[in-house]
Structure formats: C-alpha cells, structure tokens
Motif scaffolding. Structure first.
Motif, short mmCIF file in Angstrom:
data_model
loop_
_atom_site.label_atom_id
_atom_site.label_comp_id
_atom_site.label_asym_id
_atom_site.label_seq_id
_atom_site.Cartn_x
_atom_site.Cartn_y
_atom_site.Cartn_z
N ASP A 1 0.83 -1.21 0.00
CA ASP A 1 0.00 0.00 0.00
C ASP A 1 0.87 1.26 0.00
N ILE A 2 1.94 1.24 0.78
CA ILE A 2 2.86 2.38 0.82
C ILE A 2 3.56 2.53 -0.53
N ILE B 1 4.75 5.38 -5.76
CA ILE B 1 5.01 5.38 -7.21
C ILE B 1 4.18 6.42 -7.98
N VAL B 2 3.17 7.01 -7.31
CA VAL B 2 2.38 8.05 -7.98
C VAL B 2 2.62 9.42 -7.34
N ALA C 1 4.81 -0.83 -12.11
CA ALA C 1 5.67 0.06 -11.31
C ALA C 1 5.72 -0.38 -9.86
N ILE C 2 4.56 -0.78 -9.33
CA ILE C 2 4.50 -1.27 -7.94
C ILE C 2 5.34 -2.54 -7.80
N ARG C 3 5.18 -3.44 -8.74
CA ARG C 3 5.91 -4.72 -8.69
C ARG C 3 7.43 -4.48 -8.73
N ILE D 1 9.26 -9.47 4.85
CA ILE D 1 7.82 -9.65 4.68
C ILE D 1 7.27 -8.68 3.65
N LEU D 2 6.48 -9.19 2.73
CA LEU D 2 5.69 -8.35 1.81
C LEU D 2 4.27 -8.33 2.33
#
Length: 204
Positions: free
Chosen positions: A33-34, A39-40, A91-93, A109-110
C-alpha cells in the motif's frame, strides 16, 4: 536470496497489527500500500503516465495526483481501472522487488491486502493470512476508520472471498481475540520462518 513471507488479510483482519509485531522483532516489512502511494508521487514516471492517459483533471493545482477524483472515475468506469492498473501494477511490482532484494533482516515480509488478487504471492516463498469473520472485520474497520458499514461491506465484497484466501494461504491465523492472543500465534510462526530462512540460505 532471503526467505520472503507474503502477509495478507482483508480490511479489519489485523494484518497491520501483525506486520507491526514482526517489525518489532527486527524483520523488514515492505508494504504494498505504501509502495502504491510512492510510485504516484509528484515527479514519478507513473504519475506522468497517468496524466498522459487521463488528462489534466487528474492533477491538483500543485501537480500532485487528485486521488479522490481518480478513485471516483475508475469506480464508475471499469475500462479506466484497467488503464490505471496497466500503469501502476508494473511500477508497484518493480519497486517491491527492489525493496525486497535490499532487505538485510533474517527474512523479509511483503504485506499486501491484494497478495493473491494481483499475483504478488509469486514474489514470495510462503504466505500467511490473518483471518477474521466478516462481522469482526466490519466492527473493527468501522471503529478504526469511521466508515459506514455499507462502505466497509463494499470493500469486503471487492476483495477475494475469505474462503478462497484460506484455500491459497500456507499459514492461517484466526485473529478473533485481543492483540496478545494474535501475538501468541505469531511467535511460533516467526521462529519457524527464521528456521526456513536459515535453510534457504544454506541451500543457496
């Protein structure tokens, strides 16, 4: 390569409480979430792509993302959601992978509410679901966020069904009591993950 645990759970399940506990044990936590917010941010390539795809209305006067307007827009238009996700998900990945690789704790941890929905579980070695009944989810989320029961139910319905998550997760902790009750279940799992991490490093 470090052992990677995927931690997930629906709204009000206690996922954040669990990740905070793991952090207190010295474990690095990467929060999807962070990352999604980072990324935006102003000046980021993903924000520039969103601006190009949707137009000037998607930006506030200070050139930051107008999150509310965009959220309302994609809620009404499924195709717009697909366009947005085609920009943000890669982008998140990429950012998640970079942060996971940079971690120096015994394991990492993810944390992701959409671990299975977005296939982020593919980035992990093992998964832990913090589970709770829908009644408890609604009770906790309404007390914490001040959202209406109807809003919370919509969020729950938009997420993967509870039973489906239970069928996909490697480990499940039913968080139906106080925090001490949750922590008592996390401690033996933490010790098991430390062992798994040692075994993985020995093999690597």
């Amino acid at each position: 390569m470090t052992f990677i645990l995927g931690l997930t759970g629906g709204i009000g399940s206690g996922k954040s409480a669990a990740s905070t506990w793991f952090e207190a044990q010295g474990i690095t936590v990467v929060d999807a979430d962070i990352v999604a917010r980072e990324i935006v941010e102003k000046g980021q390539p993903a924000l520039q792509q969103i601006h190009a795809a949707f137009g000037d209305w998607v930006l506030l006067d200070n050139a930051e993302l107008n999150r509310r307007a965009l959220r309302e827009h994609i809620f009404k238009d499924p195709n717009a959601r697909k366009v947005l996700e085609s920009i943000t998900h890669p982008a998140i990945r990429q950012s998640i992978i970079q942060q996971l690789q940079a971690a120096t704790s015994p394991y990492v941890i993810l944390v992701s509410p959409l671990l299975f929905e977005t296939n982020q579980h593919e980035l992990t070695d093992h998964s832990l679901l913090i589970d709770a009944t829908e009644e408890l989810q609604i009770q906790r989320a309404s007390q914490r966020d001040g959202q209406s029961i109807e809003q919370i139910q919509k969020i729950i319905q938009a997420q993967m069904p509870r039973q489906k998550k239970r069928s996909l997760a490697n480990d499940i902790v039913l968080n139906d009591g106080h925090l001490d009750h949750l922590y008592s279940h996390l401690k033996p799992l933490h010790n098991a993950y430390l062992q798994r991490s040692k075994q993985k490093k020995a093999v690597d």
